[in-house]
Design a protein around this motif. Structure first.
Motif, mmCIF file in Angstrom:
data_model
loop_
_atom_site.group_PDB
_atom_site.id
_atom_site.type_symbol
_atom_site.label_atom_id
_atom_site.label_comp_id
_atom_site.label_asym_id
_atom_site.label_seq_id
_atom_site.Cartn_x
_atom_site.Cartn_y
_atom_site.Cartn_z
ATOM 1 N N VAL A 168 0.854 -1.183 0.000
ATOM 2 C CA VAL A 168 0.000 0.000 0.000
ATOM 3 C C VAL A 168 0.893 1.237 0.000
ATOM 4 N N GLY A 169 0.293 2.367 -0.298
ATOM 5 C CA GLY A 169 1.027 3.632 -0.297
ATOM 6 C C GLY A 169 0.334 4.626 0.606
ATOM 7 N N ALA A 170 0.978 5.771 0.803
ATOM 8 C CA ALA A 170 0.395 6.812 1.648
ATOM 9 C C ALA A 170 0.588 8.170 0.994
ATOM 10 N N SER A 171 -0.467 8.962 0.982
ATOM 11 C CA SER A 171 -0.391 10.356 0.554
ATOM 12 C C SER A 171 -0.748 11.202 1.766
ATOM 13 N N ILE A 172 0.104 12.176 2.084
ATOM 14 C CA ILE A 172 -0.047 12.917 3.331
ATOM 15 C C ILE A 172 -0.202 14.409 3.059
ATOM 16 N N GLY A 173 -1.231 14.997 3.651
ATOM 17 C CA GLY A 173 -1.418 16.445 3.623
ATOM 18 C C GLY A 173 -1.095 17.021 4.985
ATOM 19 N N ILE A 174 -0.347 18.112 5.004
ATOM 20 C CA ILE A 174 0.116 18.697 6.269
ATOM 21 C C ILE A 174 -0.372 20.143 6.386
ATOM 22 N N THR A 175 -0.908 20.478 7.542
ATOM 23 C CA THR A 175 -1.260 21.862 7.856
ATOM 24 C C THR A 175 -0.705 22.190 9.233
ATOM 25 N N LEU A 176 -0.329 23.449 9.438
ATOM 26 C CA LEU A 176 0.338 23.857 10.679
ATOM 27 C C LEU A 176 -0.536 24.819 11.482
ATOM 28 N N TYR A 177 -0.547 24.602 12.786
ATOM 29 C CA TYR A 177 -1.245 25.481 13.720
ATOM 30 C C TYR A 177 -0.210 26.355 14.407
ATOM 31 N N ASP A 217 -0.204 28.779 12.066
ATOM 32 C CA ASP A 217 0.157 29.473 10.816
ATOM 33 C C ASP A 217 -0.955 29.401 9.775
ATOM 34 N N ASP A 218 -1.546 28.189 9.602
ATOM 35 C CA ASP A 218 -2.548 27.992 8.544
ATOM 36 C C ASP A 218 -3.967 28.225 9.038
ATOM 37 N N ALA A 219 -4.230 27.859 10.286
ATOM 38 C CA ALA A 219 -5.587 28.002 10.850
ATOM 39 C C ALA A 219 -5.533 27.749 12.345
ATOM 40 N N VAL A 220 -6.565 28.214 13.049
ATOM 41 C CA VAL A 220 -6.670 27.948 14.486
ATOM 42 C C VAL A 220 -7.895 27.090 14.797
ATOM 43 N N ASP A 221 -8.750 26.896 13.818
ATOM 44 C CA ASP A 221 -9.969 26.108 13.975
ATOM 45 C C ASP A 221 -9.713 24.676 13.497
ATOM 46 N N ALA A 222 -10.123 23.699 14.304
ATOM 47 C CA ALA A 222 -9.854 22.286 13.980
ATOM 48 C C ALA A 222 -10.480 21.877 12.651
ATOM 49 N N GLY A 223 -11.705 22.334 12.394
ATOM 50 C CA GLY A 223 -12.386 21.983 11.142
ATOM 51 C C GLY A 223 -11.658 22.525 9.931
ATOM 52 N N MET A 253 -8.476 23.283 9.846
ATOM 53 C CA MET A 253 -7.200 22.553 9.731
ATOM 54 C C MET A 253 -7.381 21.222 9.008
ATOM 55 N N LEU A 254 -8.465 20.505 9.350
ATOM 56 C CA LEU A 254 -8.735 19.233 8.661
ATOM 57 C C LEU A 254 -8.990 19.458 7.176
ATOM 58 N N SER A 255 -9.727 20.514 6.862
ATOM 59 C CA SER A 255 -10.002 20.844 5.471
ATOM 60 C C SER A 255 -8.705 21.185 4.725
ATOM 61 N N ASN A 256 -7.827 21.953 5.377
ATOM 62 C CA ASN A 256 -6.532 22.303 4.779
ATOM 63 C C ASN A 256 -5.689 21.064 4.517
ATOM 64 N N ALA A 257 -5.635 20.180 5.522
ATOM 65 C CA ALA A 257 -4.852 18.950 5.372
ATOM 66 C C ALA A 257 -5.409 18.090 4.249
ATOM 67 N N ARG A 301 1.873 8.641 -5.778
ATOM 68 C CA ARG A 301 1.789 8.037 -4.452
ATOM 69 C C ARG A 301 3.038 8.313 -3.623
ATOM 70 N N ASN A 302 2.871 8.076 -2.317
ATOM 71 C CA ASN A 302 3.981 8.154 -1.368
ATOM 72 C C ASN A 302 4.654 9.520 -1.356
ATOM 73 N N ARG A 303 3.825 10.544 -1.247
ATOM 74 C CA ARG A 303 4.315 11.924 -1.143
ATOM 75 C C ARG A 303 3.614 12.620 0.003
ATOM 76 N N TYR A 304 4.247 13.687 0.467
ATOM 77 C CA TYR A 304 3.561 14.557 1.414
ATOM 78 C C TYR A 304 3.586 15.975 0.860
ATOM 79 N N GLN A 305 2.602 16.761 1.276
ATOM 80 C CA GLN A 305 2.438 18.112 0.733
ATOM 81 C C GLN A 305 1.985 19.032 1.863
ATOM 82 N N PHE A 306 2.680 20.159 2.021
ATOM 83 C CA PHE A 306 2.244 21.169 2.977
ATOM 84 C C PHE A 306 1.128 22.002 2.359
#
Length: 200
Positions: A68-77, A79-85, A87-91, A103-108
């Motif tokens: 299997v592979g993994a694709s990862i979205g990253i958001t920072l608190y 800097d990007d948002a203070v609301d959990a919802g 942040m999840l949307s950003n990620a 596949r197998n990448r991460y993205q800020f």
């Protein structure tokens, strides 16, 4: 086997993160990892690499190797948002673009992603209507034997005749069809249409 795989994936995530970090299954095959007390963005990138490396090691299920592979979205608190919802949307947006790049990448997350993802989602919505509106067309490409120079057959290529964007080549929308699960219906349409045209 699917449930067992998800449990093993979660175990691999726990191996890649600190004891103070939080790993949670968010639904389906999506997980959320929260990393408190992170000093700099590079540290998050290093964790993302570790997670991807862990997931890339084959899983053993019922005597079989499963990859299997993994694709990862990253958001920072904060800097990007203070609301959990948010942040999840950003990620989620960042993960969407990580998947697009392979596949197998991460993205800020970056603020410009919002427009890009909206365009992508609009295209996905329009693709769902494309078959009903008879916007898909088949074009045929000759398959040539290089030794004899003779045509051995043809390859059917599906194009999308978009009402506003014109003819869209398969390399643009087929990855989107695979990602959204529309590829099965499109594949069935291609086979039946090619058979009907071959008979004609």
């Amino acid at each position: 086997m699917g449930d067992e795989l998800l449990q093993k994936v979660a175990g691999r995530f726990n191996t890649a993160v600190r004891e103070s970090d939080i790993v949670a299954r968010f639904g389906g095959d999506e997980f959320v990892i929260v990393l408190p007390d992170v000093r700099k963005a590079d540290d998050v990138g290093e964790v993302a690499k570790k997670v991807i490396d862990e997931i890339n090691v084959p899983f053993h299920l019922n005597g079989r190797e499963v990859f299997v592979g993994a694709s990862i979205g990253i958001t920072l608190y904060p800097d990007d948002a203070v609301d959990a919802g948010v942040m999840l949307s950003n990620a989620d947006m960042a993960m969407y673009l990580a998947k697009e790049k392979g596949r197998n990448r991460y993205q800020f997350f970056t603020p410009s992603m919002d427009d890009e993802v909206k365009r992508h989602m609009e295209l996905e919505r329009e693709l769902r209507w494309a078959m009903d509106r008879r916007e898909l067309v088949l074009k045929y490409q000759a398959v040539i034997d290089l030794d004899t120079g003779r045509m051995n057959g043809v390859e059917a290529l599906v194009y999308w005749n978009h009402p506003d964007r014109g003819l869209i080549s398969p390399d643009v929308f087929i990855p989107l069809a695979e990602e959204t699960g529309l590829i099965g219906a499109i594949g069935t349409w291609v086979l039946s249409t090619a058979a009907i045209q071959a008979k004609a």
